[in-house]
Design a protein around this motif. Structure first.
Motif, PDB file in Angstrom:
ATOM      1  N   ALA A 188       0.831  -1.202   0.000  1.00  0.00           N
ATOM      2  CA  ALA A 188       0.000   0.000   0.000  1.00  0.00           C
ATOM      3  C   ALA A 188       0.867   1.255   0.000  1.00  0.00           C
ATOM      4  CB  ALA A 188      -0.922  -0.001   1.221  1.00  0.00           C
ATOM      5  N   LEU A 189       1.977   1.213   0.727  1.00  0.00           N
ATOM      6  CA  LEU A 189       2.907   2.343   0.751  1.00  0.00           C
ATOM      7  C   LEU A 189       3.531   2.551  -0.619  1.00  0.00           C
ATOM      8  CD1 LEU A 189       4.349   4.469   2.549  1.00  0.00           C
ATOM      9  CD2 LEU A 189       6.144   2.762   2.925  1.00  0.00           C
ATOM     10  N   GLU A 190       3.960   1.466  -1.230  1.00  0.00           N
ATOM     11  CA  GLU A 190       4.587   1.542  -2.551  1.00  0.00           C
ATOM     12  C   GLU A 190       3.617   2.083  -3.592  1.00  0.00           C
ATOM     13  OE1 GLU A 190       7.332   1.406  -5.550  1.00  0.00           O
ATOM     14  OE2 GLU A 190       7.664   1.169  -3.397  1.00  0.00           O
ATOM     15  N   ALA A 191       2.353   1.684  -3.486  1.00  0.00           N
ATOM     16  CA  ALA A 191       1.338   2.117  -4.446  1.00  0.00           C
ATOM     17  C   ALA A 191       0.864   3.542  -4.209  1.00  0.00           C
ATOM     18  CB  ALA A 191       0.143   1.166  -4.400  1.00  0.00           C
ATOM     19  N   GLY A 192       1.260   4.127  -3.087  1.00  0.00           N
ATOM     20  CA  GLY A 192       0.832   5.482  -2.769  1.00  0.00           C
ATOM     21  C   GLY A 192      -0.557   5.574  -2.161  1.00  0.00           C
ATOM     22  N   ASN A 193      -1.077   4.437  -1.721  1.00  0.00           N
ATOM     23  CA  ASN A 193      -2.402   4.437  -1.101  1.00  0.00           C
ATOM     24  C   ASN A 193      -2.379   5.028   0.309  1.00  0.00           C
ATOM     25  OD1 ASN A 193      -3.464   3.183  -3.381  1.00  0.00           O
ATOM     26  ND2 ASN A 193      -3.083   1.139  -2.570  1.00  0.00           N
ATOM     27  N   VAL A 194      -1.203   5.015   0.940  1.00  0.00           N
ATOM     28  CA  VAL A 194      -0.997   5.653   2.238  1.00  0.00           C
ATOM     29  C   VAL A 194       0.323   6.413   2.183  1.00  0.00           C
ATOM     30  CG1 VAL A 194      -2.337   3.983   3.587  1.00  0.00           C
ATOM     31  CG2 VAL A 194       0.093   3.564   3.171  1.00  0.00           C
ATOM     32  N   ASP A 195       0.476   7.368   3.084  1.00  0.00           N
ATOM     33  CA  ASP A 195       1.702   8.174   3.108  1.00  0.00           C
ATOM     34  C   ASP A 195       2.773   7.591   4.016  1.00  0.00           C
ATOM     35  OD1 ASP A 195       0.668  10.473   1.503  1.00  0.00           O
ATOM     36  OD2 ASP A 195      -0.751  10.562   3.173  1.00  0.00           O
ATOM     37  N   ALA A 196       2.329   6.801   5.013  1.00  0.00           N
ATOM     38  CA  ALA A 196       3.260   6.198   5.967  1.00  0.00           C
ATOM     39  C   ALA A 196       2.608   4.955   6.556  1.00  0.00           C
ATOM     40  CB  ALA A 196       3.624   7.189   7.076  1.00  0.00           C
ATOM     41  N   VAL A 197       3.446   4.071   7.082  1.00  0.00           N
ATOM     42  CA  VAL A 197       2.926   2.855   7.713  1.00  0.00           C
ATOM     43  C   VAL A 197       3.656   2.633   9.032  1.00  0.00           C
ATOM     44  CG1 VAL A 197       2.298   1.740   5.537  1.00  0.00           C
ATOM     45  CG2 VAL A 197       4.581   1.361   6.471  1.00  0.00           C
ATOM     46  N   GLN A 198       2.923   2.130  10.017  1.00  0.00           N
ATOM     47  CA  GLN A 198       3.560   1.724  11.267  1.00  0.00           C
ATOM     48  C   GLN A 198       3.726   0.215  11.200  1.00  0.00           C
ATOM     49  OE1 GLN A 198       2.819  -0.277  14.060  1.00  0.00           O
ATOM     50  NE2 GLN A 198       4.755   0.345  14.995  1.00  0.00           N
ATOM     51  N   VAL A 199       4.977  -0.250  11.144  1.00  0.00           N
ATOM     52  CA  VAL A 199       5.255  -1.672  11.000  1.00  0.00           C
ATOM     53  C   VAL A 199       6.172  -2.159  12.113  1.00  0.00           C
ATOM     54  CG1 VAL A 199       4.908  -1.813   8.510  1.00  0.00           C
ATOM     55  CG2 VAL A 199       7.156  -1.172   9.403  1.00  0.00           C
ATOM     56  N   VAL A 200       6.150  -3.458  12.318  1.00  0.00           N
ATOM     57  CA  VAL A 200       7.067  -4.124  13.237  1.00  0.00           C
ATOM     58  C   VAL A 200       7.823  -5.173  12.448  1.00  0.00           C
ATOM     59  CG1 VAL A 200       5.624  -3.709  15.265  1.00  0.00           C
ATOM     60  CG2 VAL A 200       5.289  -5.800  13.928  1.00  0.00           C
ATOM     61  N   GLU A 201       8.832  -5.749  13.076  1.00  0.00           N
ATOM     62  CA  GLU A 201       9.565  -6.823  12.425  1.00  0.00           C
ATOM     63  C   GLU A 201       8.671  -8.064  12.283  1.00  0.00           C
ATOM     64  OE1 GLU A 201      12.132  -6.231  10.983  1.00  0.00           O
ATOM     65  OE2 GLU A 201      13.656  -5.182  12.149  1.00  0.00           O
ATOM     66  N   PRO A 202       8.832  -8.832  11.198  1.00  0.00           N
ATOM     67  CA  PRO A 202       9.894  -8.749  10.193  1.00  0.00           C
ATOM     68  C   PRO A 202       9.625  -7.787   9.040  1.00  0.00           C
ATOM     69  CG  PRO A 202       8.558 -10.672   9.763  1.00  0.00           C
ATOM     70  CD  PRO A 202       8.001 -10.049  11.015  1.00  0.00           C
ATOM     71  N   PHE A 203       8.507  -7.057   9.073  1.00  0.00           N
ATOM     72  CA  PHE A 203       8.155  -6.164   7.972  1.00  0.00           C
ATOM     73  C   PHE A 203       9.054  -4.931   7.930  1.00  0.00           C
ATOM     74  CE2 PHE A 203       4.442  -8.455   9.533  1.00  0.00           C
ATOM     75  CZ  PHE A 203       4.162  -9.223   8.408  1.00  0.00           C
ATOM     76  N   LEU A 204       9.571  -4.530   9.095  1.00  0.00           N
ATOM     77  CA  LEU A 204      10.461  -3.375   9.136  1.00  0.00           C
ATOM     78  C   LEU A 204      11.744  -3.654   8.365  1.00  0.00           C
ATOM     79  CD1 LEU A 204      11.179  -0.567  10.127  1.00  0.00           C
ATOM     80  CD2 LEU A 204      11.900  -1.569  12.298  1.00  0.00           C
ATOM     81  N   ALA A 205      12.330  -4.825   8.555  1.00  0.00           N
ATOM     82  CA  ALA A 205      13.559  -5.171   7.827  1.00  0.00           C
ATOM     83  C   ALA A 205      13.310  -5.207   6.326  1.00  0.00           C
ATOM     84  CB  ALA A 205      14.082  -6.529   8.308  1.00  0.00           C
ATOM     85  N   THR A 206      12.160  -5.696   5.922  1.00  0.00           N
ATOM     86  CA  THR A 206      11.812  -5.722   4.497  1.00  0.00           C
ATOM     87  C   THR A 206      11.691  -4.304   3.955  1.00  0.00           C
ATOM     88  OG1 THR A 206      10.625  -7.808   4.789  1.00  0.00           O
ATOM     89  CG2 THR A 206      10.114  -6.530   2.812  1.00  0.00           C
ATOM     90  N   ALA A 207      11.064  -3.422   4.729  1.00  0.00           N
ATOM     91  CA  ALA A 207      10.912  -2.033   4.307  1.00  0.00           C
ATOM     92  C   ALA A 207      12.265  -1.359   4.112  1.00  0.00           C
ATOM     93  CB  ALA A 207      10.087  -1.262   5.336  1.00  0.00           C
ATOM     94  N   LEU A 208      13.170  -1.562   5.064  1.00  0.00           N
ATOM     95  CA  LEU A 208      14.493  -0.949   4.967  1.00  0.00           C
ATOM     96  C   LEU A 208      15.269  -1.504   3.770  1.00  0.00           C
ATOM     97  CD1 LEU A 208      15.468  -0.848   8.744  1.00  0.00           C
ATOM     98  CD2 LEU A 208      14.631   1.020   7.310  1.00  0.00           C
ATOM     99  N   LYS A 209      15.089  -2.786   3.483  1.00  0.00           N
ATOM    100  CA  LYS A 209      15.734  -3.381   2.311  1.00  0.00           C
ATOM    101  C   LYS A 209      15.219  -2.727   1.030  1.00  0.00           C
ATOM    102  CE  LYS A 209      16.187  -7.667  -0.345  1.00  0.00           C
ATOM    103  NZ  LYS A 209      15.678  -9.041  -0.539  1.00  0.00           N
TER     104      LYS A 209
END
Length: 322
Positions: A188-209
Motif C-alpha cells: 500500500a505504501l509503494e502504491a501510494g495508497n498511504v503516506d506512511a505505515v507503522q510496521v514491526v519486524e519482520p516487515f520493518l527489515a523488508t521495508a528498509l531493504k
C-alpha cells in the motif's frame, strides 16, 4: 486487533468452558498426567514478538512443564481477546493496550507473562513509522493531515504514533489512520495508497531493504522501556486452573530468557512461522523479551488510551497483572 468493539461486545456474553489440566508437580519439575502432557491452545500473531514461544516449544520448555501447546495464528490482539474469553483458546498473546481496553469494558482477563518490549533506542527499535525513500515526510510532525496505516484502529499503534506526533510538536488529532494488516502495508505504501505505515519486524527489515525510511520510533516516544505485549488468560481459567497457569507461565519465562540469551535462534525461528526472506533474518531488530512487565510503561499506555478516547475510565492495573 481488528474491529475491537464488535469483537468485545460478542465476547462479553460468552463464558469459558472448563479445560482439563494436569496435577501440580514440584516447582520446576515436569507436571504431566498419566495420560500424557496437557494440551493447551495459545493464540499468537505471526510477528517477531512471539519468537520466544516458538523457541520454547522447540527447546522442550513446555514439555518440561507437562504441556503440549498448539499455537493458533491470528491477526491481532483484538481478535485474540474474544477467543480467550469464549474458551476457544486457553492463552493468548496481545499488545497491552488491547488488554487495557478489554479490562475497561469489564472483560475478565489476566496477564500471566510478559511478551515483548521496546529496545528504547530511537531508530533502532523493532517497530516504527516508515515512509518511502522519496517521501517529503521527515519526522512525526509531518504526519499531520496524512494517511498513516496501522494494523488496528483505536489501539496501541495509533496511540503511540500520536505520542510521536505530540513529541515532535505536531497536532496528533489531525491524522487519517487507515487500518491494514501488517503483510499488506508495504504494498500500500509503494502504491501510494498511504503516506506512511507503522510496521514491526519482520516487515520493518523488508521495508528498509526496499529503501524505505523510518521517521519515528513510536514505542520509544511513548515511554522508556515500554512493555508492548504479553500473554494472558481469562480470570476463570486463572481461578479454576491455577496449576495450568503456573506451568504455562514457568515455560514462558524459560522461553523469554532463552530468546534473550540466544538472539540468533530467535531470528532463525522466524523462518518457521513467517514468510520473511531468510537473507533478512540477520538484519532484524529484535524486541526485548523482558522477565517482568514494566508497570510504569503500562500506566503510560493507560493514560494514552484515556487521552485518545479509547477508554472512558482507567482499569485497575492490579486486577490485570498477575
Amino acid at each position: 486487533m481488528i474491529r475491537f468493539r464488535v469483537a468485545m461486545a460478542a465476547a462479553s456474553v460468552l463464558f469459558l468452558a472448563a479445560c482439563g489440566g494436569g496435577q501440580a508437580g514440584p516447582s520446576g519439575a515436569p507436571a504431566g498426567t498419566s495420560s500424557g502432557p496437557t494440551s493447551v491452545k495459545v493464540s499468537v500473531i505471526p510477528i517477531v514478538d512471539v519468537a520466544p514461544i516458538y523457541l520454547g516449544v522447540q527447546q522442550g520448555f513446555f514439555e518440561e512443564e507437562g504441556l503440549k501447546p498448539e499455537l493458533v495464528p491470528a491477526q491481532g490482539g483484538a481478535a485474540i481477546v474474544p477467543a480467550v474469553v469464549s474458551g476457544q483458546v486457553e492463552f493468548g498473546f496481545s499488545n497491552l493496550t488491547s488488554l487495557v481496553i478489554a479490562r475497561s469494558k469489564g472483560l475478565p482477563l489476566k496477564v500471566v507473562a510478559p511478551g515483548a518490549g521496546s529496545t528504547g533506542v530511537r531508530g533502532k527499535d523493532f517497530g516504527g513509522v516508515v515512509v518511502k525513500a522519496g517521501s517529503p515526510l521527515k519526522s512525526a510532525a509531518d504526519l499531520v493531515g496524512k494517511r498513516v496505516a496501522v494494523n488496528t484502529l483505536g489501539n496501541i499503534n495509533d496511540t503511540t504514533v500520536r505520542a510521536s506526533i505530540r513529541a515532535a510538536g505536531g497536532d496528533q488529532k489531525n491524522v487519517n489512520f487507515v487500518e491494514l494488516a501488517f503483510p499488506d502495508m508495504l504494498a500500500a505504501l509503494e502504491a501510494g495508497n498511504v503516506d506512511a505505515v507503522q510496521v514491526v519486524e519482520p516487515f520493518l527489515a523488508t521495508a528498509l531493504k526496499n529503501g524505505d525510511r523510518v521517521i519515528a520510533s513510536n514505542y520509544v516516544d511513548a515511554a522508556p522501556e515500554l512493555t508492548v505485549a504479553g500473554y494472558f488468560t481469562s480470570e476463570q481459567t486463572a481461578t479454576a486452573k491455577p496449576d495450568l497457569v503456573k506451568r504455562f507461565t514457568a515455560a514462558m519465562r524459560k522461553s523469554l530468557k532463552y530468546a534473550t540469551d540466544n538472539p540468533d535462534a530467535a531470528r532463525k525461528v522466524l523462518l518457521t512461522y513467517t514468510k520473511i526472506d531468510s537473507a533478512l533474518t540477520g538484519s532484524l531488530t529484535l524486541p526485548t523479551f523482558p522477565a517482568e512487565i514494566n508497570t510504569k510503561s503500562l500506566e503510560t499506555l493507560i493514560q494514552l488510551a484515556l487521552q485518545d478516547g479509547l477508554i472512558q475510565a482507567a482499569p485497575n492495573v492490579n486486577e490485570l497483572l498477575p
